[in-house]
Enzyme design. Structure first.
Site, PDB file in Angstrom:
ATOM      1  CG  ASN A 132     -66.377  36.832  23.784  1.00 28.96           C
ATOM      2  OD1 ASN A 132     -66.419  36.554  22.590  1.00 28.96           O
ATOM      3  ND2 ASN A 132     -67.341  36.498  24.625  1.00 28.96           N
ATOM      4  CD  GLN A 169     -62.046  40.040  28.003  1.00 32.12           C
ATOM      5  OE1 GLN A 169     -61.565  40.812  27.191  1.00 32.12           O
ATOM      6  NE2 GLN A 169     -61.313  39.270  28.789  1.00 32.12           N
ATOM      7  CG  HIS A 178     -63.159  33.721  29.639  1.00 31.66           C
ATOM      8  ND1 HIS A 178     -62.796  34.995  30.002  1.00 31.66           N
ATOM      9  CD2 HIS A 178     -64.361  33.837  29.053  1.00 31.66           C
ATOM     10  CE1 HIS A 178     -63.751  35.840  29.665  1.00 31.66           C
ATOM     11  NE2 HIS A 178     -64.716  35.167  29.076  1.00 31.66           N
ATOM     12  CG  HIS A 216     -67.249  31.323  26.355  1.00 30.08           C
ATOM     13  ND1 HIS A 216     -68.224  31.518  27.317  1.00 30.08           N
ATOM     14  CD2 HIS A 216     -66.601  32.514  26.246  1.00 30.08           C
ATOM     15  CE1 HIS A 216     -68.166  32.760  27.757  1.00 30.08           C
ATOM     16  NE2 HIS A 216     -67.186  33.393  27.124  1.00 30.08           N
TER      17      HIS A 216
HETATM   18  P1  AMP Z   1     -67.279  36.793  28.590  1.00 28.58           P
HETATM   19  O1  AMP Z   1     -68.498  37.552  28.149  1.00 28.58           O
HETATM   20  O2  AMP Z   1     -66.601  36.096  27.432  1.00 28.58           O
HETATM   21  O3  AMP Z   1     -66.323  37.627  29.409  1.00 28.58           O
HETATM   22  O4  AMP Z   1     -67.832  35.609  29.496  1.00 28.58           O
HETATM   23  C1  AMP Z   1     -67.695  35.554  30.883  1.00 28.58           C
HETATM   24  C2  AMP Z   1     -68.412  34.301  31.319  1.00 28.58           C
HETATM   25  O5  AMP Z   1     -68.092  34.042  32.670  1.00 28.58           O
HETATM   26  C3  AMP Z   1     -69.944  34.391  31.220  1.00 28.58           C
HETATM   27  O6  AMP Z   1     -70.438  33.375  30.349  1.00 28.58           O
HETATM   28  C4  AMP Z   1     -70.399  34.186  32.660  1.00 28.58           C
HETATM   29  O7  AMP Z   1     -71.591  33.445  32.765  1.00 28.58           O
HETATM   30  C5  AMP Z   1     -69.213  33.451  33.259  1.00 28.58           C
HETATM   31  N1  AMP Z   1     -69.080  33.590  34.699  1.00 28.58           N
HETATM   32  C6  AMP Z   1     -69.028  34.735  35.407  1.00 28.58           C
HETATM   33  N2  AMP Z   1     -68.907  34.474  36.728  1.00 28.58           N
HETATM   34  C7  AMP Z   1     -68.861  33.115  36.845  1.00 28.58           C
HETATM   35  C8  AMP Z   1     -68.738  32.217  37.943  1.00 28.58           C
HETATM   36  N3  AMP Z   1     -68.652  32.650  39.214  1.00 28.58           N
HETATM   37  N4  AMP Z   1     -68.741  30.889  37.698  1.00 28.58           N
HETATM   38  C9  AMP Z   1     -68.835  30.433  36.429  1.00 28.58           C
HETATM   39  N5  AMP Z   1     -68.945  31.219  35.354  1.00 28.58           N
HETATM   40  C10 AMP Z   1     -68.970  32.547  35.551  1.00 28.58           C
END
Ligand code: AMP
Length: 139
Positions: free
Chosen positions: A84, A91, A97, A99
């Site tokens: 994203n 995002q 990142h 997924h």
């Molecule tokens: P996005 O919506 O693509 O920015 O996804 C961010 C992702 O980061 C989400 O799926 C969250 O669950 C994950 N996330 C946020 N903080 C942490 C953390 N401390 N450890 C692992 N995953 C995280």
């Protein structure tokens, strides 16, 4: 700097699954399904278009390998790779990142609302030419 930089540095705990000079991967804290993992560059960039060729290549080299390990560990046979960019594109963390989201037997995984349109030939030709032009110019 985001929470992901702190995870890379070990200042915030994570369930790490992979690390090399340029890449770090760990389990998502709020998984859509068992095995939901995040693969990130160590380079601090918010969106994919900002990423250096070196980081992009490093991620590209290991992403399939990490997908294979996640699939083998979970027994899933289908999965999505989601990346994203920008709030409008869901995002939440502004550090690039990828997924890896297994589609598990219990039906969990990524839900997709795919409202497709139709590519008109003239518009498609013009747009493809414009994108190709920008790429050729080194953008
Ligand atoms: P996005 O919506 O693509 O920015 O996804 C961010 C992702 O980061 C989400 O799926 C969250 O669950 C994950 N996330 C946020 N903080 C942490 C953390 N401390 N450890 C692992 N995953 C995280």
């Amino acid at each position: 700097m985001t929470i992901f930089s702190k995870i890379i540095r070990g200042e915030i705990p994570s369930h790490k699954v992979y690390e090399d000079e340029h890449v770090f991967a760990f389990l998502d804290i709020s998984p859509l399904s068992r095995g939901h993992a995040l693969v990130i560059p160590k380079e601090e960039k918010a969106t994919l278009d900002e990423l250096s060729d070196e980081s992009a290549a490093a991620i590209g080299r290991v992403l399939p390998r990490i997908c294979r390990a996640v699939m083998r560990a979970t027994g899933a046979t289908a999965y999505n790779v989601l990346q994203n960019n920008g709030a409008a594109a869901h995002q939440a963390v502004y550090h690039v990142h990828f997924h890896i989201i297994p589609k598990t037997a219990d039906g969990r995984g990524l839900g997709i609302d795919w409202k497709s349109g139709k590519l008109e030939p003239d518009a498609g030709r013009d747009l493809a030419a414009r994108i190709a032009e920008l790429l050729a110019a080194g953008d």
